[in-house]
Design a protein around this motif. Structure first.
Motif, PDB file in Angstrom:
ATOM      1  N   VAL A  60       0.837  -1.212   0.000  1.00  0.00           N
ATOM      2  CA  VAL A  60       0.000   0.000   0.000  1.00  0.00           C
ATOM      3  C   VAL A  60       0.864   1.252   0.000  1.00  0.00           C
ATOM      4  O   VAL A  60       0.592   2.219  -0.731  1.00  0.00           O
ATOM      5  CB  VAL A  60      -0.954  -0.004   1.215  1.00  0.00           C
ATOM      6  CG1 VAL A  60      -1.791   1.276   1.234  1.00  0.00           C
ATOM      7  CG2 VAL A  60      -1.870  -1.228   1.174  1.00  0.00           C
ATOM      8  N   ALA A  61       1.917   1.250   0.815  1.00  0.00           N
ATOM      9  CA  ALA A  61       2.815   2.406   0.850  1.00  0.00           C
ATOM     10  C   ALA A  61       3.451   2.633  -0.516  1.00  0.00           C
ATOM     11  O   ALA A  61       3.523   3.772  -1.008  1.00  0.00           O
ATOM     12  CB  ALA A  61       3.890   2.203   1.913  1.00  0.00           C
ATOM     13  N   HIS A  62       3.912   1.554  -1.146  1.00  0.00           N
ATOM     14  CA  HIS A  62       4.528   1.677  -2.458  1.00  0.00           C
ATOM     15  C   HIS A  62       3.556   2.267  -3.470  1.00  0.00           C
ATOM     16  O   HIS A  62       3.914   3.184  -4.221  1.00  0.00           O
ATOM     17  CB  HIS A  62       5.002   0.310  -2.936  1.00  0.00           C
ATOM     18  CG  HIS A  62       5.420   0.280  -4.377  1.00  0.00           C
ATOM     19  ND1 HIS A  62       6.428   1.074  -4.878  1.00  0.00           N
ATOM     20  CD2 HIS A  62       4.934  -0.427  -5.426  1.00  0.00           C
ATOM     21  CE1 HIS A  62       6.558   0.846  -6.179  1.00  0.00           C
ATOM     22  NE2 HIS A  62       5.660  -0.052  -6.531  1.00  0.00           N
ATOM     23  N   VAL A  63       2.329   1.760  -3.497  1.00  0.00           N
ATOM     24  CA  VAL A  63       1.351   2.248  -4.468  1.00  0.00           C
ATOM     25  C   VAL A  63       0.990   3.708  -4.195  1.00  0.00           C
ATOM     26  O   VAL A  63       0.821   4.511  -5.117  1.00  0.00           O
ATOM     27  CB  VAL A  63       0.103   1.341  -4.459  1.00  0.00           C
ATOM     28  CG1 VAL A  63      -1.014   1.939  -5.321  1.00  0.00           C
ATOM     29  CG2 VAL A  63       0.456  -0.050  -4.976  1.00  0.00           C
ATOM     30  N   GLU A  67      11.451   5.501   1.620  1.00  0.00           N
ATOM     31  CA  GLU A  67      10.100   6.038   1.708  1.00  0.00           C
ATOM     32  C   GLU A  67       9.078   4.912   1.909  1.00  0.00           C
ATOM     33  O   GLU A  67       8.168   5.024   2.730  1.00  0.00           O
ATOM     34  CB  GLU A  67       9.789   6.824   0.432  1.00  0.00           C
ATOM     35  CG  GLU A  67       8.516   7.637   0.458  1.00  0.00           C
ATOM     36  CD  GLU A  67       8.371   8.485  -0.788  1.00  0.00           C
ATOM     37  OE1 GLU A  67       8.243   9.723  -0.662  1.00  0.00           O
ATOM     38  OE2 GLU A  67       8.373   7.921  -1.909  1.00  0.00           O
ATOM     39  N   ILE A  68       9.250   3.830   1.167  1.00  0.00           N
ATOM     40  CA  ILE A  68       8.340   2.684   1.301  1.00  0.00           C
ATOM     41  C   ILE A  68       8.463   2.077   2.694  1.00  0.00           C
ATOM     42  O   ILE A  68       7.443   1.762   3.336  1.00  0.00           O
ATOM     43  CB  ILE A  68       8.640   1.639   0.222  1.00  0.00           C
ATOM     44  CG1 ILE A  68       8.315   2.200  -1.169  1.00  0.00           C
ATOM     45  CG2 ILE A  68       7.830   0.367   0.467  1.00  0.00           C
ATOM     46  CD1 ILE A  68       8.818   1.338  -2.310  1.00  0.00           C
ATOM     47  N   THR A 103       3.085   8.076 -18.543  1.00  0.00           N
ATOM     48  CA  THR A 103       2.795   7.996 -17.109  1.00  0.00           C
ATOM     49  C   THR A 103       1.496   7.243 -16.841  1.00  0.00           C
ATOM     50  O   THR A 103       1.335   6.638 -15.774  1.00  0.00           O
ATOM     51  CB  THR A 103       2.701   9.388 -16.466  1.00  0.00           C
ATOM     52  OG1 THR A 103       1.604  10.124 -17.041  1.00  0.00           O
ATOM     53  CG2 THR A 103       3.992  10.165 -16.642  1.00  0.00           C
ATOM     54  N   VAL A 104       0.588   7.279 -17.801  1.00  0.00           N
ATOM     55  CA  VAL A 104      -0.694   6.587 -17.609  1.00  0.00           C
ATOM     56  C   VAL A 104      -0.477   5.077 -17.556  1.00  0.00           C
ATOM     57  O   VAL A 104      -1.003   4.389 -16.678  1.00  0.00           O
ATOM     58  CB  VAL A 104      -1.685   6.966 -18.720  1.00  0.00           C
ATOM     59  CG1 VAL A 104      -3.040   6.301 -18.457  1.00  0.00           C
ATOM     60  CG2 VAL A 104      -1.854   8.479 -18.819  1.00  0.00           C
ATOM     61  N   TRP A 105       0.319   4.571 -18.481  1.00  0.00           N
ATOM     62  CA  TRP A 105       0.618   3.136 -18.462  1.00  0.00           C
ATOM     63  C   TRP A 105       1.462   2.766 -17.243  1.00  0.00           C
ATOM     64  O   TRP A 105       1.239   1.716 -16.627  1.00  0.00           O
ATOM     65  CB  TRP A 105       1.336   2.726 -19.739  1.00  0.00           C
ATOM     66  CG  TRP A 105       1.845   1.311 -19.690  1.00  0.00           C
ATOM     67  CD1 TRP A 105       3.142   0.889 -19.753  1.00  0.00           C
ATOM     68  CD2 TRP A 105       1.052   0.119 -19.528  1.00  0.00           C
ATOM     69  NE1 TRP A 105       3.218  -0.477 -19.654  1.00  0.00           N
ATOM     70  CE2 TRP A 105       1.953  -0.979 -19.520  1.00  0.00           C
ATOM     71  CE3 TRP A 105      -0.305  -0.125 -19.401  1.00  0.00           C
ATOM     72  CZ2 TRP A 105       1.520  -2.290 -19.375  1.00  0.00           C
ATOM     73  CZ3 TRP A 105      -0.735  -1.443 -19.247  1.00  0.00           C
ATOM     74  CH2 TRP A 105       0.171  -2.503 -19.250  1.00  0.00           C
ATOM     75  N   MET A 106       2.404   3.613 -16.886  1.00  0.00           N
ATOM     76  CA  MET A 106       3.229   3.339 -15.714  1.00  0.00           C
ATOM     77  C   MET A 106       2.351   3.108 -14.482  1.00  0.00           C
ATOM     78  O   MET A 106       2.593   2.202 -13.680  1.00  0.00           O
ATOM     79  CB  MET A 106       4.190   4.508 -15.464  1.00  0.00           C
ATOM     80  CG  MET A 106       5.297   4.643 -16.498  1.00  0.00           C
ATOM     81  SD  MET A 106       6.148   6.248 -16.420  1.00  0.00           S
ATOM     82  CE  MET A 106       6.772   6.219 -14.737  1.00  0.00           C
ATOM     83  N   ARG A 107       1.334   3.917 -14.336  1.00  0.00           N
ATOM     84  CA  ARG A 107       0.441   3.783 -13.187  1.00  0.00           C
ATOM     85  C   ARG A 107      -0.517   2.607 -13.356  1.00  0.00           C
ATOM     86  O   ARG A 107      -0.810   1.904 -12.387  1.00  0.00           O
ATOM     87  CB  ARG A 107      -0.345   5.088 -13.002  1.00  0.00           C
ATOM     88  CG  ARG A 107      -1.269   5.087 -11.798  1.00  0.00           C
ATOM     89  CD  ARG A 107      -0.525   4.906 -10.507  1.00  0.00           C
ATOM     90  NE  ARG A 107      -1.415   5.021  -9.344  1.00  0.00           N
ATOM     91  CZ  ARG A 107      -1.049   4.765  -8.106  1.00  0.00           C
ATOM     92  NH1 ARG A 107       0.185   4.379  -7.847  1.00  0.00           N
ATOM     93  NH2 ARG A 107      -1.909   4.893  -7.106  1.00  0.00           N
TER      94      ARG A 107
END
Length: 249
Positions: free
Chosen positions: A54-57, A89-90, A141-145
């Motif tokens: 969850v933190a990573h996302v 950060e994660i 960026t859309v595909w990355m997400r």
């Protein structure tokens, strides 16, 4: 006043944005099905709890939003200063209270969606740089997400499977993964096939390749390093069963 609808007018990009937002909603549903105590449980990723996922996302949404801001302003705003900062950060995010962790996901997802919404057509071609150092247009960026939210919804280990992921996303994932193998030369002697489709990737010049095949969701699950259920293997590399997939990222 900021627009209340996407400024992007390209139909293909609009469809990609829809798929990313659907993936975000799917991740949110799987997250909301978990109790606070269940966030402490293990995920499908080695050494990561569900908290880490969850933190990573959540932090990924902030990082991708920085790239969209870069495209909008022309001011360089990298995803992260370094991979070490990202990893720290994660690790920190995984220690947040359940409500803070859930808020991180919710707020960062809304922020990213708004940044996409307000980006005009002219800026989607602006070049930005990923954490891996690739220079890509902002539209990437859309595909990355998209791939982050769909894959990590499965990684929560809460009942989601690759069969829940839309076929267009699975196909693009498979192309991405096998393309990365080919670029590194790690697909030597390996072929990947989805019977009944034209999806066939790998070392087409091999005389006697190891062939991994199966339904599209199962093949993508295997190729992404998340299991071998539903796939079969034949050839010299299959003497001990389905071989491990080459490293993706």
């Amino acid at each position: 006043m900021a627009a209340r609808h996407d400024l992007a007018t390209d139909p293909g990009l609009q469809e990609e944005l829809l798929q990313a937002r659907r993936g975000t909603a799917f991740f949110a549903r799987k997250l909301n099905e978990l109790t606070d105590a269940e966030l402490d449980g293990g995920s499908l990723l080695p050494r990561w709890t569900r908290r880490h996922v969850v933190a990573h996302v959540g932090y990924n949404a902030r990082a991708v939003a920085r790239l969209v801001e870069w495209a909008a302003t022309g001011v360089e705003t990298p995803m992260y200063p370094s991979t070490e900062v990202r990893d720290h950060e994660i690790s920190f995010g995984a220690t947040l209270s359940p409500i803070a962790l859930r808020n991180l996901f919710d707020h960062s997802a809304v922020h990213l969606s708004v940044e996409w919404r307000d980006l005009p057509d002219r800026d989607w071609a602006s070049e930005v740089k990923t954490i891996q150092g690739r220079t890509v247009p902002a539209s990437e960026t859309v595909w990355m997400r998209t791939r982050e939210v769909w894959i990590h919804a499965v990684d929560l280990g809460n009942g989601a499977t690759f069969a829940d992921v839309p076929a267009p996303v699975l196909e693009r994932l498979l192309r991405d993964i096998t393309g990365a193998w080919h670029a590194r030369g790690t697909d030597a002697g390996l072929m990947v096939r989805v019977p009944g489709t034209d999806l066939e990737f790998g070392d087409t010049g091999a005389e006697d390749p190891t062939i991994v095949s199966g339904p599209l969701p199962a093949v993508v699950e295997w190729a992404s390093g998340r299991g071998t259920g539903g796939v079969t293997a034949s050839g010299p590399g299959a003497t001990c069963g389905v071989p491990a997939a080459p490293k993706w990222i």
